[in-house]
Write a protein that holds these residues in place. Structure first.
Motif, PDB file in Angstrom:
ATOM      1  N   PHE A  33      79.476 -42.963 -54.897  1.00  0.00           N
ATOM      2  CA  PHE A  33      78.986 -43.215 -53.545  1.00  0.00           C
ATOM      3  C   PHE A  33      79.906 -44.193 -52.821  1.00  0.00           C
ATOM      4  CE2 PHE A  33      75.753 -45.169 -50.583  1.00  0.00           C
ATOM      5  CZ  PHE A  33      75.673 -44.066 -49.761  1.00  0.00           C
ATOM      6  N   GLN A  34      80.364 -45.228 -53.551  1.00  0.00           N
ATOM      7  CA  GLN A  34      81.269 -46.213 -52.963  1.00  0.00           C
ATOM      8  C   GLN A  34      82.586 -45.557 -52.542  1.00  0.00           C
ATOM      9  OE1 GLN A  34      80.594 -49.705 -52.419  1.00  0.00           O
ATOM     10  NE2 GLN A  34      82.382 -49.302 -51.161  1.00  0.00           N
ATOM     11  N   SER A  35      83.119 -44.677 -53.387  1.00  0.00           N
ATOM     12  CA  SER A  35      84.390 -44.017 -53.043  1.00  0.00           C
ATOM     13  C   SER A  35      84.210 -43.058 -51.871  1.00  0.00           C
ATOM     14  CB  SER A  35      84.982 -43.302 -54.254  1.00  0.00           C
ATOM     15  OG  SER A  35      84.166 -42.229 -54.637  1.00  0.00           O
ATOM     16  N   VAL A  36      83.048 -42.408 -51.793  1.00  0.00           N
ATOM     17  CA  VAL A  36      82.746 -41.536 -50.646  1.00  0.00           C
ATOM     18  C   VAL A  36      82.757 -42.361 -49.358  1.00  0.00           C
ATOM     19  CG1 VAL A  36      80.868 -40.269 -49.510  1.00  0.00           C
ATOM     20  CG2 VAL A  36      81.458 -39.737 -51.864  1.00  0.00           C
ATOM     21  N   LEU A  37      82.079 -43.511 -49.383  1.00  0.00           N
ATOM     22  CA  LEU A  37      82.020 -44.364 -48.191  1.00  0.00           C
ATOM     23  C   LEU A  37      83.402 -44.897 -47.820  1.00  0.00           C
ATOM     24  CD1 LEU A  37      78.706 -46.368 -48.691  1.00  0.00           C
ATOM     25  CD2 LEU A  37      79.147 -44.513 -47.090  1.00  0.00           C
ATOM     26  N   ASP A  38      84.201 -45.255 -48.831  1.00  0.00           N
ATOM     27  CA  ASP A  38      85.556 -45.751 -48.558  1.00  0.00           C
ATOM     28  C   ASP A  38      86.421 -44.665 -47.924  1.00  0.00           C
ATOM     29  OD1 ASP A  38      84.970 -48.266 -49.454  1.00  0.00           O
ATOM     30  OD2 ASP A  38      85.766 -47.947 -51.475  1.00  0.00           O
ATOM     31  N   ASN A  39      86.187 -43.399 -48.308  1.00  0.00           N
ATOM     32  CA  ASN A  39      86.970 -42.294 -47.745  1.00  0.00           C
ATOM     33  C   ASN A  39      86.672 -42.049 -46.272  1.00  0.00           C
ATOM     34  OD1 ASN A  39      88.230 -41.850 -50.164  1.00  0.00           O
ATOM     35  ND2 ASN A  39      87.006 -40.073 -50.728  1.00  0.00           N
ATOM     36  N   ILE A  40      85.452 -42.347 -45.837  1.00  0.00           N
ATOM     37  CA  ILE A  40      85.100 -42.023 -44.452  1.00  0.00           C
ATOM     38  C   ILE A  40      84.851 -43.252 -43.582  1.00  0.00           C
ATOM     39  CG2 ILE A  40      84.167 -39.748 -44.976  1.00  0.00           C
ATOM     40  CD1 ILE A  40      81.385 -40.927 -44.812  1.00  0.00           C
ATOM     41  N   ARG A  41      85.024 -44.433 -44.134  1.00  0.00           N
ATOM     42  CA  ARG A  41      84.791 -45.660 -43.359  1.00  0.00           C
ATOM     43  C   ARG A  41      85.915 -45.870 -42.354  1.00  0.00           C
ATOM     44  NH1 ARG A  41      86.084 -51.152 -43.971  1.00  0.00           N
ATOM     45  NH2 ARG A  41      87.277 -50.698 -45.840  1.00  0.00           N
ATOM     46  N   PRO A  42      85.587 -45.944 -41.046  1.00  0.00           N
ATOM     47  CA  PRO A  42      86.631 -46.144 -40.040  1.00  0.00           C
ATOM     48  C   PRO A  42      87.129 -47.584 -40.016  1.00  0.00           C
ATOM     49  CG  PRO A  42      84.496 -46.102 -38.988  1.00  0.00           C
ATOM     50  CD  PRO A  42      84.263 -45.811 -40.439  1.00  0.00           C
ATOM     51  N   MET A  43      88.419 -47.757 -39.741  1.00  0.00           N
ATOM     52  CA  MET A  43      89.003 -49.094 -39.626  1.00  0.00           C
ATOM     53  C   MET A  43      88.997 -49.551 -38.155  1.00  0.00           C
ATOM     54  SD  MET A  43      89.739 -49.705 -42.663  1.00  0.00           S
ATOM     55  CE  MET A  43      89.653 -48.672 -44.095  1.00  0.00           C
ATOM     56  N   LEU A  44      89.003 -48.573 -37.245  1.00  0.00           N
ATOM     57  CA  LEU A  44      89.016 -48.847 -35.812  1.00  0.00           C
ATOM     58  C   LEU A  44      87.934 -48.030 -35.136  1.00  0.00           C
ATOM     59  CD1 LEU A  44      92.849 -48.388 -35.287  1.00  0.00           C
ATOM     60  CD2 LEU A  44      91.671 -50.571 -35.166  1.00  0.00           C
ATOM     61  N   GLU A  45      87.450 -48.542 -34.009  1.00  0.00           N
ATOM     62  CA  GLU A  45      86.555 -47.739 -33.171  1.00  0.00           C
ATOM     63  C   GLU A  45      86.910 -48.013 -31.718  1.00  0.00           C
ATOM     64  OE1 GLU A  45      82.367 -48.676 -33.237  1.00  0.00           O
ATOM     65  OE2 GLU A  45      82.770 -50.818 -33.366  1.00  0.00           O
ATOM     66  N   LEU A  46      86.411 -47.164 -30.840  1.00  0.00           N
ATOM     67  CA  LEU A  46      86.703 -47.314 -29.417  1.00  0.00           C
ATOM     68  C   LEU A  46      85.477 -47.864 -28.701  1.00  0.00           C
ATOM     69  CD1 LEU A  46      88.498 -43.923 -28.952  1.00  0.00           C
ATOM     70  CD2 LEU A  46      89.557 -46.152 -28.781  1.00  0.00           C
ATOM     71  N   LYS A  47      85.704 -48.858 -27.858  1.00  0.00           N
ATOM     72  CA  LYS A  47      84.635 -49.403 -27.033  1.00  0.00           C
ATOM     73  C   LYS A  47      85.049 -49.246 -25.582  1.00  0.00           C
ATOM     74  CE  LYS A  47      81.513 -51.997 -29.471  1.00  0.00           C
ATOM     75  NZ  LYS A  47      81.490 -53.242 -30.188  1.00  0.00           N
ATOM     76  N   SER A  48      84.116 -48.844 -24.746  1.00  0.00           N
ATOM     77  CA  SER A  48      84.406 -48.706 -23.324  1.00  0.00           C
ATOM     78  C   SER A  48      84.376 -50.070 -22.661  1.00  0.00           C
ATOM     79  CB  SER A  48      83.373 -47.806 -22.661  1.00  0.00           C
ATOM     80  OG  SER A  48      83.467 -46.509 -23.196  1.00  0.00           O
ATOM     81  N   ARG A  49      85.410 -50.341 -21.873  1.00  0.00           N
ATOM     82  CA  ARG A  49      85.474 -51.595 -21.119  1.00  0.00           C
ATOM     83  C   ARG A  49      85.768 -51.259 -19.661  1.00  0.00           C
ATOM     84  NH1 ARG A  49      83.468 -54.525 -24.485  1.00  0.00           N
ATOM     85  NH2 ARG A  49      84.553 -55.722 -26.063  1.00  0.00           N
ATOM     86  N   ARG A  50      84.972 -51.839 -18.751  1.00  0.00           N
ATOM     87  CA  ARG A  50      85.223 -51.636 -17.324  1.00  0.00           C
ATOM     88  C   ARG A  50      86.130 -52.744 -16.821  1.00  0.00           C
ATOM     89  NH1 ARG A  50      82.694 -48.165 -13.791  1.00  0.00           N
ATOM     90  NH2 ARG A  50      83.163 -49.618 -12.103  1.00  0.00           N
ATOM     91  N   VAL A  51      87.265 -52.359 -16.295  1.00  0.00           N
ATOM     92  CA  VAL A  51      88.187 -53.336 -15.732  1.00  0.00           C
ATOM     93  C   VAL A  51      88.541 -52.873 -14.330  1.00  0.00           C
ATOM     94  CG1 VAL A  51      90.417 -54.472 -15.974  1.00  0.00           C
ATOM     95  CG2 VAL A  51      89.115 -53.865 -18.010  1.00  0.00           C
ATOM     96  N   GLY A  52      88.048 -53.591 -13.341  1.00  0.00           N
ATOM     97  CA  GLY A  52      88.373 -53.291 -11.951  1.00  0.00           C
ATOM     98  C   GLY A  52      88.102 -51.861 -11.531  1.00  0.00           C
ATOM     99  N   GLY A  53      86.941 -51.359 -11.822  1.00  0.00           N
ATOM    100  CA  GLY A  53      86.567 -50.011 -11.380  1.00  0.00           C
ATOM    101  C   GLY A  53      86.990 -48.901 -12.319  1.00  0.00           C
ATOM    102  N   ALA A  54      87.926 -49.166 -13.239  1.00  0.00           N
ATOM    103  CA  ALA A  54      88.351 -48.140 -14.195  1.00  0.00           C
ATOM    104  C   ALA A  54      87.734 -48.455 -15.553  1.00  0.00           C
ATOM    105  CB  ALA A  54      89.861 -48.116 -14.298  1.00  0.00           C
ATOM    106  N   THR A  55      87.382 -47.407 -16.298  1.00  0.00           N
ATOM    107  CA  THR A  55      86.837 -47.589 -17.633  1.00  0.00           C
ATOM    108  C   THR A  55      87.906 -47.235 -18.641  1.00  0.00           C
ATOM    109  OG1 THR A  55      84.677 -46.958 -16.789  1.00  0.00           O
ATOM    110  CG2 THR A  55      84.940 -46.974 -19.169  1.00  0.00           C
ATOM    111  N   TYR A  56      88.191 -48.155 -19.548  1.00  0.00           N
ATOM    112  CA  TYR A  56      89.199 -47.925 -20.580  1.00  0.00           C
ATOM    113  C   TYR A  56      88.537 -47.836 -21.943  1.00  0.00           C
ATOM    114  CZ  TYR A  56      92.463 -49.484 -16.971  1.00  0.00           C
ATOM    115  OH  TYR A  56      93.172 -49.611 -15.809  1.00  0.00           O
ATOM    116  N   GLN A  57      89.063 -46.947 -22.778  1.00  0.00           N
ATOM    117  CA  GLN A  57      88.628 -46.881 -24.171  1.00  0.00           C
ATOM    118  C   GLN A  57      89.513 -47.845 -24.948  1.00  0.00           C
ATOM    119  OE1 GLN A  57      86.165 -44.798 -25.703  1.00  0.00           O
ATOM    120  NE2 GLN A  57      85.500 -44.564 -23.581  1.00  0.00           N
ATOM    121  N   VAL A  58      88.953 -48.972 -25.344  1.00  0.00           N
ATOM    122  CA  VAL A  58      89.737 -50.009 -26.002  1.00  0.00           C
ATOM    123  C   VAL A  58      89.520 -49.942 -27.510  1.00  0.00           C
ATOM    124  CG1 VAL A  58      90.139 -52.495 -26.148  1.00  0.00           C
ATOM    125  CG2 VAL A  58      89.451 -51.468 -23.977  1.00  0.00           C
ATOM    126  N   PRO A  59      90.614 -49.808 -28.287  1.00  0.00           N
ATOM    127  CA  PRO A  59      90.455 -49.791 -29.741  1.00  0.00           C
ATOM    128  C   PRO A  59      90.112 -51.191 -30.266  1.00  0.00           C
ATOM    129  CG  PRO A  59      92.760 -49.529 -29.143  1.00  0.00           C
ATOM    130  CD  PRO A  59      91.983 -49.577 -27.873  1.00  0.00           C
TER     131      PRO A  59
END
Length: 156
Positions: A62-88
């Protein structure tokens, strides 16, 4: 205005494997408070995974399964001056495991045919072999983060 951050609840280890990780996964799989059904599904699928792989330690699998699919990065939406950026953003170990469990559950639910324990077992097997939907989701997330690396200075 935001108040204080909610404190983390401590999860008790599950009865069969005495593991907090499995207990957390049972809680993720659980629907409408039906914990005994969720326990049955998770234990059954872990047993099926052990039979298919031919190993005897379900926790290590189970631990190895989770390690195989665990993301190191994710994207968060940030609004900067009217534009929305996907920030890693880098993901903490704990959050990565939570995301991995959620992906496993969701992709197992989307599969066709058979009871949930069978679908979850096949999803776990795919993840163990570094293939399947959850692994693809991780790779796609990392690709998106790589593509949006230019916006990483908006991190705060």
């Amino acid at each position: 205005m935001r108040r204080r951050r909610a404190e983390k609840r401590e999860v008790l280890p599950d009865p069969k494997y005495n593991s907090k990780l499995v207990s957390k996964f049972i809680n993720v799989v659980m629907e409408r408070g039906k914990k005994s059904i969720a326990e049955g599904i998770v234990y059954d699928s872990l047993d099926k995974l052990m039979k298919k792989v031919g190993k005897d330690n379900a926790l290590e699998l189970f631990q190895s399964v989770l390690d195989n699919i665990r993301p190191m990065l994710e994207l968060k939406s940030r609004r900067v001056g009217g534009a929305t950026y996907q920030v890693p953003i880098e993901v903490s170990h704990e959050r990565g495991i939570t995301i991995a469990m959620r992906w496993l559950r969701n992709f197992a639910r989307q599969r066709k045919g058979g009871p949930m324990s069978d679908r979850l077992a096949s999803e776990l097997l795919d993840a163990y072999q570094k293939q399947g939907s959850a692994v693809k989701k991780k790779e796609d997330t990392h690709k998106m983060a790589e593509a949006n690396k230019a916006f990483s200075h908006f991190r705060w």
